[in-house]
Design an enzyme around this catalytic site. Structure first.
Site, PDB file in Angstrom:
ATOM      1  N   ASP A 112      -3.547   2.032  -5.522  1.00  0.00           N
ATOM      2  CA  ASP A 112      -2.278   1.957  -4.630  1.00  0.00           C
ATOM      3  C   ASP A 112      -2.249   0.723  -3.796  1.00  0.00           C
ATOM      4  O   ASP A 112      -1.212   0.945  -2.991  1.00  0.00           O
ATOM      5  CB  ASP A 112      -2.160   3.408  -3.863  1.00  0.00           C
ATOM      6  N   GLU A 113      -2.983  -0.229  -3.850  1.00  0.00           N
ATOM      7  CA  GLU A 113      -3.024  -1.086  -2.712  1.00  0.00           C
ATOM      8  C   GLU A 113      -3.230  -2.500  -3.647  1.00  0.00           C
ATOM      9  O   GLU A 113      -4.001  -2.695  -4.426  1.00  0.00           O
ATOM     10  CB  GLU A 113      -4.369  -0.991  -2.124  1.00  0.00           C
TER      11      GLU A 113
ATOM     12  N   ASP B  77       0.867  -1.085  -0.018  1.00  0.00           N
ATOM     13  CA  ASP B  77       0.201   0.090  -0.014  1.00  0.00           C
ATOM     14  C   ASP B  77       0.702   1.167  -0.032  1.00  0.00           C
ATOM     15  O   ASP B  77       1.554   1.387   0.986  1.00  0.00           O
ATOM     16  CB  ASP B  77      -0.811   0.028   1.284  1.00  0.00           C
TER      17      ASP B  77
END
Ligand code: DCP
Ligand code: MG
Length: 398
Positions: A103-104, A9
């Site tokens: 983003d993860e 993340d």
């Protein structure tokens, strides 16, 4: 073999990108979000978080807490491009990737840390690769399951790297508040607290899940398992597309060479467009020809440079076809591209191809805006009115 799951993340993702691209913002209070009076905060730099600003807060509230902040609009295209870059790095480690947002992602890294000295070294390696490629920091958790991996990546943010070893699952979650149980929102937290459960360890200490039935209903078992650090959910990876192609069975057999030529152009156009849509370029171009007696031939060629260019697909397709010296009526034609290299970072060696690429993208854009067929190269005009039964194949084998 022991299962190992990694959760990656990015730290303060949008804000970190803005700080990377504008060095004068580094170390400062950066807030990214909708800037109207009704806008909300998408994210805030860790500096601004210290003042209480967080995601989903109204911009008006953020400005009260942080009047000297630097307020910026999001640049989604940039974030998307970085997300793809990070994805490409993750793919160097494993194809078993489950993206959760830009983003993860979860990665199933089972068996992989053998290539490193252990799960910690594996996490460190991926963090470093992300930093080197993007100039951005990711927090990473490595653990026996998804639930623990996500907690682990979060617990030492920013710039965290935490491994939960086998045998330490329950110990790791025990001191955390019950709201850190996956899927437990405000309501459930309140109900658990009213029943006297504040720490996850208190749930784990129960003999079984029965006491949780009245609080959590059919979620009781899940909560009880999680409280002991147990989570069997698999990483739901995206099945990879291995080839993209189109084929067509003709109602009337094809004999006329001019018509056949036109068909190859049509296939090249269709397949190239689908490749571009998926940001893929392929090296192997294959054709399939079936005659009216059902004899079927296929031929393929590997090109030097991966391509999503219709002229190239057409030229190679025609070349393969002409070599077959066909003298029977045709029932089916097909063209397929495989052997992909991501289109990212692949620049054409030839100016002509670059021009073709720009042109193709411009035409895709117009079609997306005004509808299929609004722009068409000459060769495609003729066949446009003919009714055909088309079959797209989009092979999702793994
Ligand atoms: N985002 C958003 N609205 C939200 C939450 C997030 O637009 N309510 C966007 C902005 C974030 C990005 O998604 O930068 C990633 O979300 P995260 O929850 O991972 O938050 P950050 O990456 O910003 O911070 P953290 O370091 O806590 O991961
Ligand atoms: Mg993040």
């Amino acid at each position: 073999m022991r299962r190992w799951i990694m959760h990656v993340d990015m730290d303060a993702f949008y804000a970190s990108v803005e700080q990377r691209d504008n060095p004068e913002y580094r170390g400062r209070l950066v807030i990214v979000g909708g800037l109207s009076s009704r806008g909300v905060v998408a994210t805030a730099s860790y500096e601004a978080r210290k003042l209480g600003v967080h995601s989903a807060m109204s911009i008006v509230k953020a400005k009260e807490l942080c009047p000297d902040g630097i307020y910026l609009r999001p640049r989604f295209a940039v974030y998307h491009a970085i997300s793809e870059q990070v994805h490409e790095i993750m793919h160097r480690y494993t194809p078993y990737i489950e993206p959760l947002s830009l983003d993860e992602a979860f990665l199933d890294v089972t068996g992989l840390h053998g290539r490193f000295t252990g799960p910690y070294a594996l996490g460190k390696a991926i963090k470093e690769e992300i930093w080197e490629a993007t100039g951005l920091v990711a927090s990473v958790g490595v653990a026996p399951n998804k639930y623990l991996a996500k907690l682990a990546s979060d617990i030492k943010k920013p710039n965290g790297l935490v491994v939960v070893p086998y045998g330490k699952e329950a110990e790791f979650v025990a001191p955390l508040p019950v709201k850190r149980l996956w899927g437990v929102g405000k309501q459930m937290t309140k109900r658990l607290q009213e029943a006297g459960f504040y720490k996850i360890g208190q749930l784990a200490a129960l003999p079984d899940e029965r006491a949780l039935k009245s609080i959590a209903g059919n979620q009781a078992k899940r909560l009880y398992d999680m409280a002991r650090g147990i989570d069997e959910r698999p990483v739901e990876y995206e099945r990879q597309v291995h080839s993209i192609g189109n084929e067509l069975t003709y109602e009337e057999d094809l004999i006329d060479p001019q018509l056949i030529d036109q068909e190859w152009y049509f296939f090249a156009h269709k397949v190239a467009k689908r490749l571009r849509q998926q940001n893929l370029k392929g090296r192997t171009i294959a054709i399939k020809v079936r005659f009216n007696d059902f004899e079927t031939l296929s031929r393929q060629k590997r090109t030097e440079v991966p391509t999503d260019n219709e002229e190239t697909l057409y030229r190679v397709g025609m070349m393969l076809y002409n070599k077959l010296n066909i003298n029977k009526p045709i029932r089916l034609l097909g063209l397929t591209v495989s052997d992909f290299a991501g289109a990212l970072g692949q620049t054409s060696l030839f100016e002509e191809e670059t021009f073709q690429e720009d042109l193709a993208r411009a035409m895709d854009g117009l079609e997306a805006k005004f509808g299929e067929g609004i722009v068409m190269k000459g060769a495609l005009w003729q066949r446009a009115t003919q009714q055909k039964r088309e079959e797209e194949n989009h092979n999702e084998t793994f």
